[in-house]
Design a protein around this motif. Structure first.
Motif, short mmCIF file in Angstrom:
data_model
loop_
_atom_site.label_atom_id
_atom_site.label_comp_id
_atom_site.label_asym_id
_atom_site.label_seq_id
_atom_site.Cartn_x
_atom_site.Cartn_y
_atom_site.Cartn_z
N GLU A 1 38.15 29.94 38.17
CA GLU A 1 37.80 30.05 39.59
C GLU A 1 38.77 30.94 40.35
OE1 GLU A 1 34.99 28.37 40.74
OE2 GLU A 1 34.72 27.88 38.64
N SER A 2 40.00 31.02 39.90
CA SER A 2 41.04 31.76 40.62
C SER A 2 40.82 33.27 40.54
CB SER A 2 42.41 31.40 40.04
OG SER A 2 43.40 32.28 40.53
N ILE A 3 41.21 33.96 41.60
CA ILE A 3 41.12 35.42 41.59
C ILE A 3 42.05 36.02 40.54
CG2 ILE A 3 42.91 35.89 43.34
CD1 ILE A 3 40.90 37.98 44.51
N ALA A 4 43.06 35.24 40.13
CA ALA A 4 43.99 35.70 39.09
C ALA A 4 43.30 35.82 37.74
CB ALA A 4 45.18 34.75 38.99
N SER A 5 42.09 35.26 37.60
CA SER A 5 41.36 35.38 36.34
C SER A 5 40.59 36.69 36.26
CB SER A 5 40.39 34.21 36.18
OG SER A 5 39.36 34.28 37.15
#
Length: 552
Positions: free
Chosen positions: A344-348
Motif C-alpha cells: 500500500e505504501s508509496i515506497a513500494s
C-alpha cells in the motif's frame, strides 16, 4: 453442583460469576478501560442481548467501536442520542436527515432550526448529559403491521414503505427515554459507551457528527472539510429529486412497475455525461497527464476506459498506464512490522522509473513500459517499445495518483487529477443512508469471488487493511483533486443483491464474520432484485458482476 460458572472474555481473560448472571451485570465487573467502551456482546460470533442470563461456562466477545459490527452500532447509537437531544431541546417539529457518510463522520441536514455555535453547544451538552446518564437503549420486537401504522401516524412515508417491503412478521424498534425509532443495525445496549464524539457546524442548516473508527484507536478524529465530496452528494441528490426517486422505496416502485430498464438507461446516460464533462475540462485545460485515483471497488478500470474512448472520439489519442506495473520487484518491497510486504505504501513504487518513463514519453522518446507479474513478483518488459506524439494524453490510474510525491518530476501545469468513488445519493429514510463503504464492500466481495474464488469471509478479513491503506494514502489528498466523479448507479444494489445474497448466506456461525454477513443480508432486504440481463456490457457494474467489454 456448583452455582458458579466461568466466563472467558476478550483475549482469554477470565471471570467467575454466579449462574444466571446477566451479561449486562458482567460488564460492571470488567476493567474500566474495557467497560466504558463496550457497545454489545457476541457469543458464538452472533450479537446477543445484554439481558441474556448465562447458565454455563461461556466465551464472550465484548465489542467496541473497533469491531466491524461495533463500529456500525456506535454510529447508530450516536444518531439516536443526537435525535433525542434535538427533540429534547427544540421539540419534535425539528427535522433531521442523516444524509451520507463523510470521512470519519456523517453529514446531517436540519430543517426548522437555524444552526449557530450556540445551538451546537446546547446540542453537545444535551448529548453529553444523555450519555453520562448511561440510559438503556431498549430493543423491542414489534409486529410489522403495527410499525406501518406507527409510521403512517408519524407521516414518515419512506419508513412506512421500507417496513412493508421487508418480509418479516416482526421488526425491531428501539426506545430511548420517550423516543422510539427504527434503525437497520443493532444498537448499543446503553448510551454510556458513546462518550467519544464531536459536532461541527458547516452552515446554518448542516452539521457533521464525528466519531471514532477502527483505525483511529478509539479517538475522535479532527474534522477535515471535503467540500467537493459534499457538493458531489448534493448534485447527485438534486438529480434524483428531479426524477422523484430520492429514496430506495421509490426505486423499488420502479422495479415493481416494470420500468426499471428506463431507470437503468437514465443512470447510464447520467454517468456517461459526467465522463464527457470531465473530458471537456481536460481539453480546456490542455492537460497532457490525467491522474485517476479512488478507493477499492470504485470503478477505476471502467471509468478510465470510458474517459479514454470519449477523448478518442474527439480525435485525441490516449495511452493508459497503471501505477501497479511500477511496483518494485518483490525482494525490494518494504515490509510492515509483522513481516508482510507493504504494497500500500508509496515506497513500494519505483517512483524514479515511473517519472523517467513519463517524461521521456512526453518529449517523444521511445520507452519500454513494464508489466508487473504478480505471480513472480517482478517487472517484465513484454510490450515492446511505446512512443507518443503531441496529440496524446496519458491516463494513469492507481492508489497514489493524487499524491504529488508519486510524480514529483512532472510539471503540475499539465496534470489533471480525478478522484472516483461510488457515493450513493439514495437514502433508506431520514435516519438511514447507504454507506459508501458498504457499497464498495459488496462490489468487492462479488468481484473477489468471481475472479479469485475468494469467499466472503476472506474478503471481509482483508477489508480493514484495505480501508487503512485508503485512509493513509488516498483520503488525505482528495482535496487536491480537480474533479470528483461519482461512480454509483441509483439502481445497482438491486442488481448486486442477486449476486451477493448467496455468498453472504454461505457464511456460517463458525465464522467471526457471521454477524457482519447477517448485517449485510438484512441491509439488502430493502431492495427488490433486478436482473443483470438489463445491464450493458460497458456499464461500471460489469467490472464486478462480470461480462464487461473492457475485461482483457
Amino acid at each position: 453442583m456448583s452455582d458458579k460458572i466461568k466466563i472467558v472474555y476478550n483475549n482469554g481473560k477470565e471471570l467467575e460469576v454466579d449462574k444466571n448472571t446477566k451479561i449486562i451485570d458482567i460488564v460492571k465487573l470488567l476493567p474500566p478501560q474495557i467497560k466504558t467502551r463496550v457497545v454489545g456482546s457476541k457469543i458464538d460470533n452472533a450479537i446477543v442481548s445484554m439481558d441474556t442470563k448465562l447458565k454455563r461456562d461461556t466465551v464472550i466477545n465484548f465489542i467496541d467501536s473497533n469491531d466491524l459490527a461495533g463500529y456500525k452500532m456506535y454510529q447508530a447509537g450516536l444518531k439516536f442520542v443526537f435525535l433525542a437531544a434535538i427533540y429534547d431541546i427544540f421539540g419534535k417539529e425539528i427535522e433531521a436527515s442523516f444524509d451520507h457518510s463523510i470521512m470519519r463522520g456523517m453529514h446531517i441536514t436540519i430543517k426548522g432550526l437555524q444552526i449557530t455555535n450556540k445551538e451546537i453547544i446546547r446540542i453537545k451538552e444535551r448529548m453529553t448529559k444523555i450519555i453520562n446518564d448511561d440510559l438503556r437503549i431498549l430493543k423491542m420486537n414489534v409486529f410489522s403491521k403495527e410499525m406501518v401504522e406507527f409510521y403512517k401516524k408519524e407521516k414518515k412515508i419512506p419508513n412506512c414503505y421500507n417496513v412493508s417491503n421487508i418480509d418479516d412478521a416482526l421488526v425491531t424498534l428501539y426506545k430511548l427515554e420517550n423516543y422510539f425509532d427504527y434503525f437497520y443495525v443493532e444498537m448499543p445496549y446503553s448510551t454510556g459507551c458513546l462518550s467519544r464524539f464531536d459536532l461541527v457546524a458547516l452552515n446554518d442548516s448542516e452539521v457533521v457528527l464525528l466519531f471514532p473508527t477502527p483505525r483511529t484507536k478509539n479517538e475522535v478524529p479532527s474534522y477535515v472539510h471535503y467540500e467537493k465530496v459534499i457538493e458531489c452528494f448534493k448534485n447527485e441528490k438534486k438529480w434524483l429529486k428531479s426524477l422523484d426517486i430520492p429514496y430506495v422505496y421509490q426505486v423499488n416502485k420502479v422495479v415493481a412497475s416494470g420500468k426499471i430498464k428506463d431507470l437503468i438507461r437514465l443512470s447510464e446516460i447520467n454517468y456517461d455525461n459526467k465522463i464527457h464533462e470531465v473530458a471537456t475540462k481536460i481539453l480546456e485545460r490542455n492537460s497532457k497527464f490525467v491522474m485517476i485515483a479512488g478507493p477499492s471497488s470504485s470503478g477505476k478500470t471502467t471509468t478510465c476506459k470510458k474517459l479514454s474512448l470519449d477523448l478518442q472520439a474527439r480525435g485525441i489519442k490516449t495511452l493508459t498506464i497503471s501505477v501497479d506495473d511500477y511496483f518494485k520487484n518483490r525482494v525490494d518491497t518494504p515490509k510492515l512490522p509483522d513481516g508482510k510486504y507493504d504494497f500500500e505504501s508509496i515506497a513500494s513504487i519505483d517512483v524514479e522509473s515511473l517519472n523517467k518513463d513519463i517524461n521521456d514519453l512526453l518529449v517523444g522518446k521511445e520507452v519500454s513500459l513494464p508489466t508487473y507479474n504478480f505471480v513472480s513478483g517482478v517487472r517484465e518488459f513484454v510490450k515492446g517499445k511505446t512512443k507518443i506524439d503531441s496529440n496524446y494524453i496519458i491516463l494513469m490510474e492507481g492508489l497514489h495518483c493524487l499524491n504529488d510525491e508519486l510524480t514529483p518530476y512532472i510539471n503540475n501545469d499539465i496534470k489533471y487529477k480525478i478522484y472516483l468513488s461510488p457515493f450513493m445519493p439514495l437514502n433508506l429514510d431520514s435516519n438511514n443512508y447507504i454507506s459508501t463503504t458498504d457499497l464498495r464492500l459488496i462490489r468487492r466481495m462479488i468481484r473477489d469471488n468471481r475472479t479469485r474464488g475468494n469467499d466472503v469471509s476472506k474478503t471481509i478479513c482483508s477489508w480493514q487493511d484495505v480501508r487503512s491503506g485508503e485512509e493513509k494514502y488516498i483520503f488525505p489528498y482528495i482535496n487536491t483533486s480537480d474533479v470528483i466523479i461519482n461512480t454509483s448507479l441509483v439502481y445497482e444494489l438491486g442488481v448486486l443483491k442477486v449476486f451477493a445474497e448467496p455468498l453472504l448466506y454461505s457464511v456460517g456461525t463458525d465464522s467471526v464474520y457471521y454477524e457482519e454477513a447477517r448485517r449485510l443480508i438484512n441491509f439488502l432486504k430493502n431492495y427488490y432484485p433486478i436482473s443483470s440481463e438489463y445491464i450493458a456490457d460497458d456499464c461500471v457494474l460489469r467490472e464486478f458482476i462480470g461480462g464487461s467489454c473492457f475485461e482483457s
